[in-house]
Design an enzyme around this catalytic site. Structure first.
Site, PDB file in Angstrom:
ATOM      1  N   SER A 142      -9.707   2.055   2.858  1.00  0.00           N
ATOM      2  CA  SER A 142      -8.866   2.798   1.960  1.00  0.00           C
ATOM      3  C   SER A 142      -7.926   1.911   1.147  1.00  0.00           C
ATOM      4  O   SER A 142      -7.425   2.313   0.114  1.00  0.00           O
ATOM      5  CB  SER A 142      -8.036   3.821   2.736  1.00  0.00           C
ATOM      6  OG  SER A 142      -7.154   3.159   3.629  1.00  0.00           O
TER       7      SER A 142
ATOM      8  N   SER B 117      -9.584  -0.435   7.085  1.00  0.00           N
ATOM      9  CA  SER B 117      -9.081  -0.373   5.714  1.00  0.00           C
ATOM     10  C   SER B 117      -8.363  -1.608   5.184  1.00  0.00           C
ATOM     11  O   SER B 117      -8.009  -1.653   4.008  1.00  0.00           O
ATOM     12  CB  SER B 117      -8.152   0.829   5.557  1.00  0.00           C
ATOM     13  OG  SER B 117      -8.914   1.997   5.529  1.00  0.00           O
TER      14      SER B 117
ATOM     15  N   LYS C 223       0.849  -1.206   0.000  1.00  0.00           N
ATOM     16  CA  LYS C 223       0.000   0.000   0.000  1.00  0.00           C
ATOM     17  C   LYS C 223       0.880   1.250   0.000  1.00  0.00           C
ATOM     18  O   LYS C 223       1.878   1.304   0.720  1.00  0.00           O
ATOM     19  CB  LYS C 223      -0.903  -0.027   1.231  1.00  0.00           C
ATOM     20  CG  LYS C 223      -1.971   1.049   1.280  1.00  0.00           C
ATOM     21  CD  LYS C 223      -2.859   0.859   2.510  1.00  0.00           C
ATOM     22  CE  LYS C 223      -3.916   1.936   2.637  1.00  0.00           C
ATOM     23  NZ  LYS C 223      -4.717   1.772   3.877  1.00  0.00           N
TER      24      LYS C 223
HETATM   25  N1  GLN Z   1     -12.872   4.110   6.272  1.00  0.00           N
HETATM   26  C1  GLN Z   1     -12.250   4.578   7.481  1.00  0.00           C
HETATM   27  C2  GLN Z   1     -11.912   6.032   7.342  1.00  0.00           C
HETATM   28  O1  GLN Z   1     -12.240   6.574   6.349  1.00  0.00           O
HETATM   29  C3  GLN Z   1     -11.075   3.738   7.814  1.00  0.00           C
HETATM   30  C4  GLN Z   1      -9.822   4.135   7.151  1.00  0.00           C
HETATM   31  C5  GLN Z   1      -8.645   3.277   7.485  1.00  0.00           C
HETATM   32  O2  GLN Z   1      -8.725   2.237   8.140  1.00  0.00           O
HETATM   33  N2  GLN Z   1      -7.485   3.735   7.062  1.00  0.00           N
HETATM   34  O3  GLN Z   1     -11.356   6.640   8.188  1.00  0.00           O
END
Ligand code: GLN
Length: 502
Positions: free
Chosen positions: A166, A190, A91
């Site tokens: 994400s 994410s 990532k």
């Molecule tokens: N969807 C969550 C957010 O927007 C989690 C993001 C993540 O785990 N990096 O914050």
């Protein structure tokens, strides 16, 4: 169209369909070279990437060089380890020396980090071959990759739908067989939510069980790197490589990772006698699509057939997890992202021999942050401001403590908690971008474990409307092995999920 059940069972002529464990074994035994395996994956990337867009950067030459070095070490009689020569995608939130790292943001375009994150260093030390960097929502904020400044990734199950976020790029790369393994990061879901909607396995380790050194910070008290794979054993193998104490991370836990690989293998035998599965009372009827609830119910029933026992647990404060997270994470991000001021990273004065400080500042401002990152910074700055601090940030921290107490009480009655990973299957592009709250709901079931710090895994458990559904298994802190055992047991009865041919 969908084959389900036996992909890892027999040798397949196509190396991109093999599990990481099989590839590592075959490379170690000299049946196939790391270079051949890498070439097969680079060919696959060349064939499908225009449709999937899982990556922001592919490092073909670097990958082939790393693969050749594994082959020559093996030829010289050196041991290469269980994942030696196996490709992995990383990532783009983890820094990689000399390889572009953008965090899905224009603000970091053209930045070449001068060092490797600990996770990346451990991948290289274990002989894994890094294929490149995967797409993500800008600074890891989002649930669909639609907030990537470089355009979204596409779900290999249905290219008109999101691959989660994400870390949607990592999940799409693994589901689309561009890589057998990938690294994600999980702040609020994410790794797990993209896992659920792409039919892949995604695990969030115990907070502090994997190093944050070189992980570009979103919310430092929550950010956790972890593995993405197509099988539970592969996820455990990768987890074992990247985990463990790191003196360069002040929140790293000074204890080894539990034996997650042994636990996954034990689980694969399909015996869960005496394991107590906790069902969170407050999650029942909390907004999951009927098809998701049905698949999860069937999975839990399948686990009871393997000897597990179901107990109901009450976690009354879980309903406040989402609002508490959306105060804590933005507060931390508003502080962490202050370093992206247009001076320190990205474009540099004198780049191309021409740029002046004024040009760099104005280009950076134009490129700026996207709307979701701006929203978070504004929210966080407000929540931390004098006069509101106690009412918002302070209150959210108290809720965080109460959620940890709910987990402690639940784990007195149950060995693991089981729940859906996400309330809905992969949704079509654009379906949730106009209302931020609708996007935030994707993490309804994943956020409690982040606030508490315990490990949690998403494992494919069935299909709804032809799309994958994930079962989430949550465990106490530093009991990461338990979730792998239960996840592997489930996989042994429901089988593996392969998306339709792209
Ligand atoms: N969807 C969550 C957010 O927007 C989690 C993001 C993540 O785990 N990096 O914050």
């Amino acid at each position: 169209m969908t084959e389900q059940g036996n992909r890892a069972a027999g040798p397949d002529a196509d190396l991109t369909r093999w599990s990481a464990a099989e590839l590592g074994r075959a490379i170690g035994a000299g049946e196939v070279s790391a270079e051949e395996v890498t070439r097969a994956h680079l060919d696959r990337i060349a064939a499908v990437e225009a449709r999937v867009h899982a990556s922001l950067h592919v490092d073909g030459e670097g990958a082939l060089a790393a693969a050749r070095s594994v082959d020559s070490r093996r030829a010289a009689g050196q041991a290469v380890g269980p994942l030696g020569g196996v490709p992995v995608a990383v990532k783009d939130v983890l820094v990689t020396r000399g390889i572009p790292t953008t965090c899905g943001s224009r603000i970091l375009e053209n930045w070449l980090p001068p060092y490797d994150a600990t996770v990346v260093e451990r991948l290289r030390d274990a002989g894994l071959v890094m294929l490149g960097k995967t797409n993500m929502d800008e600074f890891a904020m989002g649930s669909s990759t639609e907030y990537s400044a470089f355009g979204p990734s596409y779900n290999p199950w249905d290219l008109s739908r999101i691959p989660g976020g994400s870390g949607g790029g990592s999940a799409a790369a693994v589901a689309g067989c561009e890589a057998p393994l990938a690294i994600g990061t999980d702040t609020g879901g994410s790794i797990r939510q993209p896992g659920a909607v792409t039919g892949t396995v995604g695990a969030k380790p115990t907070y502090g069980g994997t190093s944050r050194y070189g992980l570009i910070a979103f919310s430092s008290s929550l950010d956790t790197p972890g593995p993405v794979a197509r099988t539970v054993e592969d996820a455990a193998l990768l987890h074992a490589v990247i985990g463990g104490p790191d003196p360069r991370d002040s929140t790293s836990i000074p204890a080894p990772v539990p034996d997650v690989v042994a636990a996954a293998r034990q689980g694969a035998s399909g015996d869960l006698t005496g394991v107590r599965l906790g069902l969170v009372k407050e999650f029942a009827g909390e907004g999951a699509e009927p098809g998701v609830s049905a698949a999860v119910r069937d999975a839990i029933e399948a686990l009871t057939k393997l000897g597990a026992e179901v107990v109901e647990v009450s976690c009354p404060h879980f309903r406040y997890a989402l609002p508490a997270y959306y105060l804590i994470a933005p507060s931390e991000c508003s502080s962490n992202l202050a370093r992206f001021d247009g001076v320190r990273y990205g474009l540099r004065v004198g780049d191309d021999g021409t740029r002046s400080l004024e040009e760099v500042m104005s280009l950076t401002r134009d490129r700026g942050f996207g709307p979701e990152v701006k929203r978070r910074i504004m929210l966080g700055t407000y929540a931390l401001s004098a006069g509101y601090y106690d009412a918002y940030y302070g209150q959210a921290q108290k809720v965080r403590t109460l959620i940890s107490r709910d987990f402690a009480a639940a784990f007195a009655a149950a060995d693991v908690l089981v729940a859906p990973t996400t309330p809905f299957v992969a949704f079509p592009f654009g379906a949730r971008t106009s209302d931020p709250y609708q996007m935030y709901l994707a993490d309804l079931y994943t956020i409690p474990s982040n606030l508490y710090g315990g490990p949690a895994i998403s494992v494919p458990c069935g299909l709804s409307e032809g799309l994958p559904v994930g079962l989430q298994v949550m465990a106490p802190t530093m009991a990461d092995d338990r979730m792998y055992r239960v996840a592997a047991a489930l996989e042994s009865t429901v089988g593996l999920f392969t998306p339709p041919e792209l």
